[in-house]
Design an enzyme around this catalytic site. Structure first.
Site, mmCIF file in Angstrom:
data_model
loop_
_atom_site.group_PDB
_atom_site.id
_atom_site.type_symbol
_atom_site.label_atom_id
_atom_site.label_comp_id
_atom_site.label_asym_id
_atom_site.label_seq_id
_atom_site.Cartn_x
_atom_site.Cartn_y
_atom_site.Cartn_z
ATOM 1 N N ARG A 1 17.841 66.510 8.247
ATOM 2 C CA ARG A 1 19.076 65.726 8.242
ATOM 3 C C ARG A 1 18.777 64.303 7.821
ATOM 4 O O ARG A 1 17.955 63.624 8.419
ATOM 5 C CB ARG A 1 19.716 65.739 9.632
ATOM 6 C CG ARG A 1 21.047 65.009 9.664
ATOM 7 C CD ARG A 1 21.918 65.441 10.816
ATOM 8 N NE ARG A 1 21.564 64.803 12.064
ATOM 9 C CZ ARG A 1 22.391 64.660 13.094
ATOM 10 N NH1 ARG A 1 23.610 65.138 13.029
ATOM 11 N NH2 ARG A 1 21.996 64.082 14.200
ATOM 12 N N THR B 1 23.144 59.406 6.063
ATOM 13 C CA THR B 1 24.385 60.084 5.653
ATOM 14 C C THR B 1 24.767 61.205 6.628
ATOM 15 O O THR B 1 25.895 61.694 6.597
ATOM 16 C CB THR B 1 24.220 60.723 4.259
ATOM 17 O OG1 THR B 1 23.245 61.766 4.338
ATOM 18 C CG2 THR B 1 23.772 59.689 3.236
ATOM 19 N N ASP C 1 18.414 67.755 21.039
ATOM 20 C CA ASP C 1 17.862 68.191 19.755
ATOM 21 C C ASP C 1 17.062 69.469 19.974
ATOM 22 O O ASP C 1 15.989 69.444 20.584
ATOM 23 C CB ASP C 1 16.970 67.097 19.155
ATOM 24 C CG ASP C 1 16.489 67.452 17.756
ATOM 25 O OD1 ASP C 1 15.824 68.504 17.607
ATOM 26 O OD2 ASP C 1 16.753 66.691 16.823
ATOM 27 N N ASP D 1 13.347 69.464 18.658
ATOM 28 C CA ASP D 1 12.438 68.664 19.501
ATOM 29 C C ASP D 1 12.142 69.366 20.815
ATOM 30 O O ASP D 1 11.014 69.365 21.316
ATOM 31 C CB ASP D 1 13.042 67.281 19.780
ATOM 32 C CG ASP D 1 12.939 66.354 18.566
ATOM 33 O OD1 ASP D 1 12.138 66.644 17.661
ATOM 34 O OD2 ASP D 1 13.671 65.358 18.530
#
Length: 209
Positions: free
Chosen positions: A104, A108, A200, A203
């Site tokens: 990602r 943006t 996440d 992670d």
């Protein structure tokens, strides 16, 4: 079958609650993602075609059902999708596994594709794209774009937690795709994370920050 399905089996909901907790260890998180994917597999694989086959039991010959020779492929979106592969493979060990790598762009928030490695006969396979999170929908849309560009047409998307925004975006971009999730959460926050979500997933799976 509905194009969007929340699988609300009590075992899945129970394990998902543990998965969401901040204090769930990396080891436990990894095991839970695997277990939830396997439990979801029963619903996700519900419409696999069957064929008649003659077998012999200790008593007699008989005609029974077996899976028809439908070829399956599990395609995780890297990194986090890897955590769901073994759970589904435990149900369909003969399935091939492809990989689509995305990261990602932090400015943006858009996904960028960096790897596509698929079975050669991908266009003939029933494909299950897996990723724990359906947040903005960007990665899922890009992954399915990649598969369709390569001739794939029979595709289902499987995630653990989805945001309404991601479901809407994926359905708009690919209305032919079946979407399965264990939970439809409240919303995305300003950073593009699912609320309440589980943080996440990559992670937490791999112990990185």
């Amino acid at each position: 079958m509905e194009k969007f399905q929340v699988i609300q089996h009590p075992l899945i909901q129970h394990k998902l609650s543990i998965l969401r907790r901040t204090d769930t260890s990396t080891k436990a998180f990894r095991e839970l993602v695997n277990e939830i994917a396997m439990l979801m597999g029963y619903e996700v694989l519900r419409d696999l075609p069957l064929e008649d086959v003659e077998i012999e039991t200790p008593i007699t010959k008989t005609v029974q059902k077996q899976l028809a020779g439908k070829k399956l492929a599990i395609v995780p979106i890297l990194r986090a999708g890897i955590g769901m592969v073994d759970g589904l493979l435990s149900l369909v060990p003969a399935a091939k596994v492809g990989h689509i790598g995305m990261y990602r762009d932090e400015e943006t928030l858009q996904p960028v594709e960096y790897l596509v490695k698929l079975p050669e006969d991908i266009k003939h396979r029933q494909i299950f794209v897996v990723d724990p999170m359906l947040a903005t929908g960007g990665s899922a849309i890009l992954a399915i774009d990649s598969l369709k560009k390569r001739g794939a047409s029979n595709i289902k998307f499987v995630c653990l937690v989805a945001a309404p925004e991601g479901v809407a975006a994926l359905q708009k971009a690919h209305p032919d795709i079946d979407i399965f999730t264990a939970a439809l959460d409240e919303k995305l926050n300003e950073n593009g994370y699912i609320v309440p979500g589980l943080g996440d997933a990559g992670d937490r799976l791999f112990g990185t920050k």
